[in-house]
Design a protein around this motif. Structure first.
Motif, short mmCIF file in Angstrom:
data_model
loop_
_atom_site.label_atom_id
_atom_site.label_comp_id
_atom_site.label_asym_id
_atom_site.label_seq_id
_atom_site.Cartn_x
_atom_site.Cartn_y
_atom_site.Cartn_z
N ILE A 480 0.86 -1.18 0.00
CA ILE A 480 0.00 0.00 0.00
C ILE A 480 0.89 1.23 0.00
O ILE A 480 1.85 1.33 0.76
CB ILE A 480 -0.97 0.01 1.20
CG1 ILE A 480 -1.92 1.23 1.09
CG2 ILE A 480 -0.24 0.01 2.54
CD1 ILE A 480 -3.07 1.19 2.09
N ARG A 481 0.61 2.15 -0.91
CA ARG A 481 1.40 3.39 -1.03
C ARG A 481 0.51 4.57 -0.68
O ARG A 481 -0.61 4.70 -1.16
CB ARG A 481 1.94 3.56 -2.44
CG ARG A 481 2.71 4.87 -2.67
CD ARG A 481 3.09 4.98 -4.14
NE ARG A 481 3.83 6.20 -4.45
CZ ARG A 481 3.28 7.36 -4.80
NH1 ARG A 481 1.95 7.47 -4.83
NH2 ARG A 481 4.02 8.40 -5.12
N HIS A 482 1.04 5.43 0.18
CA HIS A 482 0.31 6.61 0.62
C HIS A 482 0.70 7.80 -0.25
O HIS A 482 1.88 8.11 -0.39
CB HIS A 482 0.62 6.91 2.09
CG HIS A 482 0.27 5.79 3.02
ND1 HIS A 482 -0.89 5.79 3.77
CD2 HIS A 482 0.91 4.63 3.30
CE1 HIS A 482 -0.94 4.68 4.48
NE2 HIS A 482 0.14 3.95 4.22
N ARG A 483 -0.30 8.45 -0.82
CA ARG A 483 -0.06 9.55 -1.77
C ARG A 483 0.78 10.68 -1.19
O ARG A 483 1.76 11.12 -1.81
CB ARG A 483 -1.42 10.11 -2.21
CG ARG A 483 -1.35 11.32 -3.15
CD ARG A 483 -2.68 12.07 -3.14
NE ARG A 483 -2.99 12.60 -1.82
CZ ARG A 483 -4.21 12.91 -1.41
NH1 ARG A 483 -5.25 12.74 -2.22
NH2 ARG A 483 -4.40 13.40 -0.19
N ASP A 484 0.43 11.17 -0.01
CA ASP A 484 1.06 12.37 0.52
C ASP A 484 2.51 12.16 0.92
O ASP A 484 3.38 13.00 0.65
CB ASP A 484 0.27 12.91 1.71
CG ASP A 484 -1.13 13.37 1.31
OD1 ASP A 484 -1.40 13.46 0.09
OD2 ASP A 484 -1.95 13.63 2.21
N SER A 485 2.80 11.05 1.57
CA SER A 485 4.17 10.78 2.03
C SER A 485 4.96 9.91 1.05
O SER A 485 6.18 9.81 1.16
CB SER A 485 4.12 10.07 3.39
OG SER A 485 3.52 8.78 3.26
N MET A 486 4.27 9.26 0.12
CA MET A 486 4.86 8.28 -0.80
C MET A 486 5.42 7.06 -0.07
O MET A 486 6.15 6.26 -0.64
CB MET A 486 5.93 8.91 -1.70
CG MET A 486 5.39 9.97 -2.62
SD MET A 486 6.58 10.52 -3.89
CE MET A 486 7.80 11.32 -2.86
#
Length: 511
Positions: A480-486
């Motif tokens: 899972i990749r988080h958009r804001d923090s990458m």
């Protein structure tokens, strides 16, 4: 100013490129100040509306909803004052042939002075560091005091002139302030005149028998004429509110700044009915409550401010705007008004029907006072979208364009990728999509390298990406990749739903 204009152009371009907003009927060269919401835009707009509705209606036991018709009996608008008083002061520049709202020209002049004052304050803050006392500096610095005094004088005189319907003095003020046309740069102005903003239409089978109607210029009157219907059927007790979202129409001659000022727009309003004499208590309550709602979205507290009205509308005894720092400066986002008992009394007079509440605690009947909160959904869309669009420099020297929408408002919550289009990975990814789609708006994407897909979803505003790879087959985990923090992390497939739900649930954001 040039930097702001450049950023605003990027906002407009990005909104079209990623399916948020299109010009209306573009294949026919469009229609001025009319826009269509694309596949992502309609989702973002819906999510903003739902966030407002849940906060305003579902979270308050004494506030209920309404959906009144756009067409209303024409006497409604006579009673409300719109037929006689709903107009803007317009002025033309003789050289550019461009038309402007005279009050906006003066307000923009005042805002430029405010920006100069803020620059002085920022320079001093940088110079003095932690020891800087902003309040003392504002109260003593001659330049800041001078800018603020000029602002107050200009807006105060404007309010006084408009209140007296002294349009000649409005023009004189513009000339004395040496305000120039933004297009031609000249000061060659016409006289100021009033222009009614309501769209007229007709209802009937033939021109001879048709009734003259108006497209509603606001949604509030639909609430007022239904006051007794809602109060009696809902057994509502004072204080209580009626909320509504819906379209309104204004023949804006000076429509500009993208979706900030349009001829067809959507409002989210709530009229709160209170005892006479208690309106200011509730006015202050709703000022605080509404500002808290805005800041809950994480767009930055520094981007909001209150602006009290110098000139009050004919129905109000107090009014303020929550202004937001758009790419073109601070402008009105939401209005909070103490409307007194003007509306209900006016409809009593014109309809001949009593619109009163019997208060058992006081053992008397009275016409309630009203405190209104009114926000433009399209303006809220623009505030969220423009604030979220960012260009970031990354550690490796590259850059990315990212739309950091609040996750609860994002059109698509999660994108699911197979690492490659073979080895059974697409089938697993599509199964995950099928499991998630009952709870979230989710998409499947298999085109291009994963890095490009990440960038595409960053720019579209998707907060989470799930990648299915060969390890998924072995251990039922995904990335899972988080958009804001990458940031990327490994999680079990069975935990995806719970992790996303925690990040996008209403309770996580509003509490």
């Amino acid at each position: 100013m040039a930097k702001q204009e450049d950023q605003f152009k990027k906002v407009i371009s990005h909104a079209k490129e990623y399916g948020y907003i299109f010009g209306s009927s573009e294949i026919y060269d469009g229609l001025s100040a009319v826009y269509d919401y694309g596949q992502n835009g309609v989702e973002l707009k819906k999510n903003i509306r739902e966030y407002w509705w849940k906060s305003m209606v579902n979270m308050h036991q004494n506030i209920v909803g309404l959906d009144a018709a756009i067409f209303m009996h024409p006497t409604t608008w006579k009673a409300s004052g719109h037929v006689d008083a709903f107009s803007d002061p317009l002025i033309d520049n003789k050289d550019s042939k461009k038309r402007y709202r005279a009050d906006v020209l003066v307000e923009d002049y005042a805002e430029k002075l405010n920006q100069k004052a803020e620059k002085e304050i920022a320079k001093a803050a940088k110079c003095f560091g932690d020891s800087f006392d902003r309040a003392q500096f504002e109260a003593t610095n001659p330049r800041v005091l001078g800018y603020r005094e000029k602002m107050k004088a200009a807006t105060g005189r404007l309010a006084k002139s408009l209140d007296a319907d002294d349009l000649a003095d409005v023009k004189a003020l513009i000339e004395e302030l040496e305000i120039v046309c933004p297009v031609s740069g000249s000061k060659n102005w016409t006289d100021v005149r009033q222009f009614n903003l309501m769209f007229g239409t007709k209802l009937g089978a033939s021109a001879e028998t048709a009734t003259d109607l108006y497209l509603r210029p606001e949604t509030a009157q639909g609430i007022f004429v239904n006051f007794l219907n809602v109060q009696k059927t809902g057994r509502m007790k004072i204080p209580f509110g009626i909320a509504q979202t819906g379209k309104a129409f204004r023949n804006e001659i000076v429509a500009r700044q993208f979706i900030f000022r349009m001829r067809e727009f959507e409002q989210m309003e709530m009229q709160f009915f209170v005892r006479p004499g208690e309106e200011m208590k509730w006015y202050e309550y709703w000022k605080e409550t509404r500002l808290n709602w805005h800041t809950s979205l994480g767009l930055g507290e520094e981007n909001y401010r209150f602006h009290d009205h110098e000139k009050l509308a004919h129905y109000a005894n107090a009014a303020t705007d929550i202004e937001f720092n758009f790419p073109f400066g601070f402008k009105e986002l939401e209005g909070i008004h103490s409307r007194t008992d003007f509306d209900l009394k006016a409809h009593e007079e014109f309809s001949g029907k009593k619109l009163q509440f019997f208060d058992p605690e006081l053992n008397e009947s009275y016409v309630p006072y009203v405190v209104e909160t009114s926000i433009g959904l399209d303006r809220m869309f623009l505030a969220v979208f423009s604030n979220s669009l960012q260009e970031e420099e990354l550690e490796d020297g590259s850059s990315r364009v990212v739309l950091k929408l609040p996750a609860i408002l994002a059109p698509v919550k999660v994108a699911v990728f197979p690492l490659v289009k073979k080895d059974g990975l697409p089938e697993i990814a599509k199964k995950i999509v099928d499991d998630l789609k009952f709870d979230f708006n989710v998409i499947y994407d298999e085109k291009d390298a994963v890095g490009k897909r990440y960038r595409r979803q960053d720019a579209a505003g998707t907060p989470f990406c799930i990648t299915v790879d060969h390890d998924t087959i072995k251990d039922q985990t995904v990335t899972i990749r988080h958009r804001d923090s990458m940031k990327q992390e490994r999680i079990a497939i069975q935990d995806i739903n719970a992790i996303i739900e925690q990040q996008v649930s209403f309770k996580s954001w509003i509490s």
